[in-house]
Design a protein around this motif. Sequence first.
Motif, PDB file in Angstrom:
ATOM      1  N   SER B   4      -1.188  -0.852   3.054  1.00 56.71           N
ATOM      2  CA  SER B   4      -1.034  -1.024   1.668  1.00 56.71           C
ATOM      3  C   SER B   4       0.618  -1.781   1.598  1.00 56.71           C
ATOM      4  O   SER B   4       1.226  -1.948   2.540  1.00 56.71           O
ATOM      5  N   SER B   6       3.109  -1.191  -0.137  1.00 60.50           N
ATOM      6  CA  SER B   6       4.125  -0.446  -0.556  1.00 60.50           C
ATOM      7  C   SER B   6       4.878  -0.367   0.851  1.00 60.50           C
ATOM      8  O   SER B   6       4.176  -0.110   1.942  1.00 60.50           O
ATOM      9  N   THR B   7       6.583  -0.341   0.836  1.00 58.75           N
ATOM     10  CA  THR B   7       6.873  -0.261   1.818  1.00 58.75           C
ATOM     11  C   THR B   7       6.904   0.992   2.645  1.00 58.75           C
ATOM     12  O   THR B   7       7.143   1.357   3.769  1.00 58.75           O
ATOM     13  N   ARG B   8       6.752   2.143   2.070  1.00 60.89           N
ATOM     14  CA  ARG B   8       6.843   3.480   2.418  1.00 60.89           C
ATOM     15  C   ARG B   8       5.715   4.357   1.736  1.00 60.89           C
ATOM     16  O   ARG B   8       5.252   4.219   0.497  1.00 60.89           O
ATOM     17  N   HIS B   9       5.061   4.930   2.810  1.00 60.33           N
ATOM     18  CA  HIS B   9       3.733   5.650   2.321  1.00 60.33           C
ATOM     19  C   HIS B   9       4.044   7.013   1.866  1.00 60.33           C
ATOM     20  O   HIS B   9       4.549   7.613   2.406  1.00 60.33           O
ATOM     21  N   SER B  10       3.245   7.273   0.708  1.00 58.77           N
ATOM     22  CA  SER B  10       3.522   8.665   0.078  1.00 58.77           C
ATOM     23  C   SER B  10       3.067   9.703   0.998  1.00 58.77           C
ATOM     24  O   SER B  10       1.831   9.343   1.631  1.00 58.77           O
ATOM     25  N   ARG B  11       3.611  10.847   1.132  1.00 56.66           N
ATOM     26  CA  ARG B  11       3.231  11.782   2.160  1.00 56.66           C
ATOM     27  C   ARG B  11       2.356  12.795   1.193  1.00 56.66           C
ATOM     28  O   ARG B  11       1.732  13.473   1.880  1.00 56.66           O
ATOM     29  N   ASP B  14      -3.030  13.090   0.099  1.00 56.38           N
ATOM     30  CA  ASP B  14      -3.917  12.805   1.278  1.00 56.38           C
ATOM     31  C   ASP B  14      -4.941  13.822   1.454  1.00 56.38           C
ATOM     32  O   ASP B  14      -4.733  15.082   1.469  1.00 56.38           O
TER      33      ASP B  14
END
Lengths: 331, 557
Positions: B4, B6-11, B14
Amino acid sequence: MFLSLRDVTKRFGAVVAVDHVNLDLSEGDFVCFLGPSGCGKTTLLRLVAGLESPDEGEILLQGTDLAGLPARMRNFGVVFQSYSLFPNMTVARNVAYGLECRKWEKARIDSRVKEMLALVHLDKHAEKLPHELSGGMQQRVALARALAPEPAVLLLDEPLSALDAKVRESLRGEIRELQQRLGITTIMVTHDQDEAMEMADSIVAMNRGRIEQVGTAEELYWEPETRFVGEFIGRLNLLEAPALLAGLGPQGQDTVLAIRPEHVALTNEGAHSGTVRSVAFLGNTMRLGVEAAGQDLEIEVHGRRKRLNVGETVNFELPADRVRRLASSSV
Amino acid sequence: MSVSTSTRHSRLPDSDRIFAFAMIAATGLLLVTFVLVPLWAILKNSFVTPDGIGLDNFVRYFTDSRFVTIVGNTFEVGISVTLTTMVLAYGFAYAIQRTCMPLRNVLRIVALLPIFSPSLVQALGLQFLLGRNGLVNRTFGTEIDIYGFWGIYIADVVYAFPHAFLILSTALAVADARLYESAESLGAGAWRIFRTVTLPGTRYGLASAGFVVFTIVITDFGNPVVIGGNYSVLAVEIYNQVSGQANFAMGAVIGVLLLLPAALAMIGEKWISRRHFASVTAQSVPLAPQPNRARDTAWLIYSLLVAAVILSLVAIVIYASFVRLWPYNLSFSLRHYEFDVQNGLQPLWTSIQVAILTAVISMIFVTGAAYANHAFPMRASRVLYFLAILPAAVPGMVLGLGYILAFNTPGQPIYWMYDTILIIAFCNVYHYHAQGFLLATTNIKQISSTFDEASATLGATKLKTVWRVTLPIIWPTVLAVGVFFFMRAMVTLSAVIFLISPSTQLAAVSVLYLDDRGALNQAAAFAVCIMATVVAFLVLAQIALRVAGIRGVSLVR
């Protein structure tokens, strides 16, 4: 850069398995993580794969931080050391597995499975179960399975070390050829320097969780920067006796002077002399253990017919351009 | 590339995390509901008196000399049966594992027979054999009175025998031949080798068997209630207080008294097994017993004697079920199998339904608990593990009473379950949760974690991995768990005795009631039906495994 590691660190309790590692890979590179067991190479690969998460630092794929992205969403193909084929599925179902997870259409899956199995020369074994195949065939299936979903990066965790020597040799060539043909960025972990030197574009020499040196096989062999790299790849004489060090410049605080056995030159009238303590005849090479100026040296001689005997005195030179100045510990 | 942008993937959101959380939460919630809540109810009730919270119930209990005698009796039976069973089972296991005597496979099955029947069947057999109208007294004109200590003692030794045998047999199965060879070469005699090599090598097995047998015996209800006569023990007393006099507070007090030694024994067993380091290493040479005529014959005689005792108690129950009227008319008859009393055969069908339900629930939730605990290590895991094996320390009677106290109140969230076979099934699942959980955990641990990782790197969710990879590999274990719970559900008496109602009468309880009314032949016939069901089910499961080409999965625990 295609894949970048920035200050990646991983601790297990008090042990620092991977210690501030920085590394850049270009697209299509074949890189080997090489080092003794426990040096952190497998942990580093698992961090890239997303099977572990780093305590510090970031792993970037084409500039995108992969933190928090679980292994299953990274689209990296992984081949494990052994026994990773699902024992309850045929070869074909194993290869199809990743495609089913990505919800490919059935017809597309079928043709891709055929294509992959042809690629690893196992098209005749599609309906067999893993345990009906040899170890080498199983690893080729694992390779086909990892490559089928067109992964961005291929990660190989000691893929050959569970196989016997003959199979290992032939698979080395096969993996390298496949990698070249597909142009896929690949990282392989190994503790076998021959494997690394034969297969990789560049080698990452690791020790105690840190990278000691990155370079081609030639660079690492001819121009090791640290004592560890010099000793791990090939053989190395550390020069310690003052008599041997004379004329080679200052030893320095954090450096050592060293020379490879084949670079020590036997001469008739040399600067140094020593006593032969052991002789090993290895066909094209003769390996001598020599005691000189109170220290042991290993000397390799090529193409010499005349036999040397234990107890004989030999003269030799240490060519200044062959003596390397190495960092004594990790950089 | 499908990363994706976005630079940081949400934790957070999931599906794997949701799955892990759901598994852990479901396991935890069930364990709290069906183990902790009932235990809490027991503790609470033991301290509740008409004058408020206090130790009054305990004081009242220990100032009554009759109660003190009962506590003494319980320990008397517990200790004497444990010691006897250990000696007998050790010898039997030794004969099977360490000699070349013939008939070892047959003898092994005979030793396990008592597991296939409710605990009161041994006492029933003893009545036919040594009771007032028993075979011996009538044949020899003797007046042996088996009701009391000796009746409980013999019946419980036989009842506990297979449990000790299984543990000791495992302990004796592995040995390093090099130790024996060096002892022999140093000139040690057979007895000396036994004392200095064999015995120390199996001391953990011995300790573990000791604790297990002691717990089983002091918490056994079936045998003492049938053959105890005036010799009362805690497990019977708790039944009398609750079912006879509806004295729940006193029942709870006895429950706590039973819980303590059982919990101590369990802690002892865990402590021992944790200290048990592997004495057999990869370099060990497996010990292969060599034939020795004299020794093998001696052990065969011993084993046949022990087997004869076990077999006679089962055989006489089967025999008695087929005679017209024990002991007056011994002509062959099938009339006891007509079950023209009570609800007829209905309790057997109910039992089978309960057992199947128990097996199904256990296959989902017990293997689920084992999987969740193994696959999702997190801070809650240790707590979860403790809760999962806690039931090993909870006697069946105590758990059953806990269910009454906790759930038999209108308005309780699971009151709707009360008086259904569902509550009985859940009680069975959590009564034997520890054994099933450990069995599943051991097997799940043996499966390489590489499969999980390979599946994940190929893009599979945890749920898909479980469904496509894990389950197809571990299904024999899941089946073994189901078989274990089916068997236990068919024969258990203690926990469910408090939970049955006229509409949910169970076969094992029917045997008890029939025996109580003096209808011994019918009790025997009912017991035979239970044993036949268990054996038939076991054979079916074994065939299923054989057909699927699975070997090395042992279904009898």
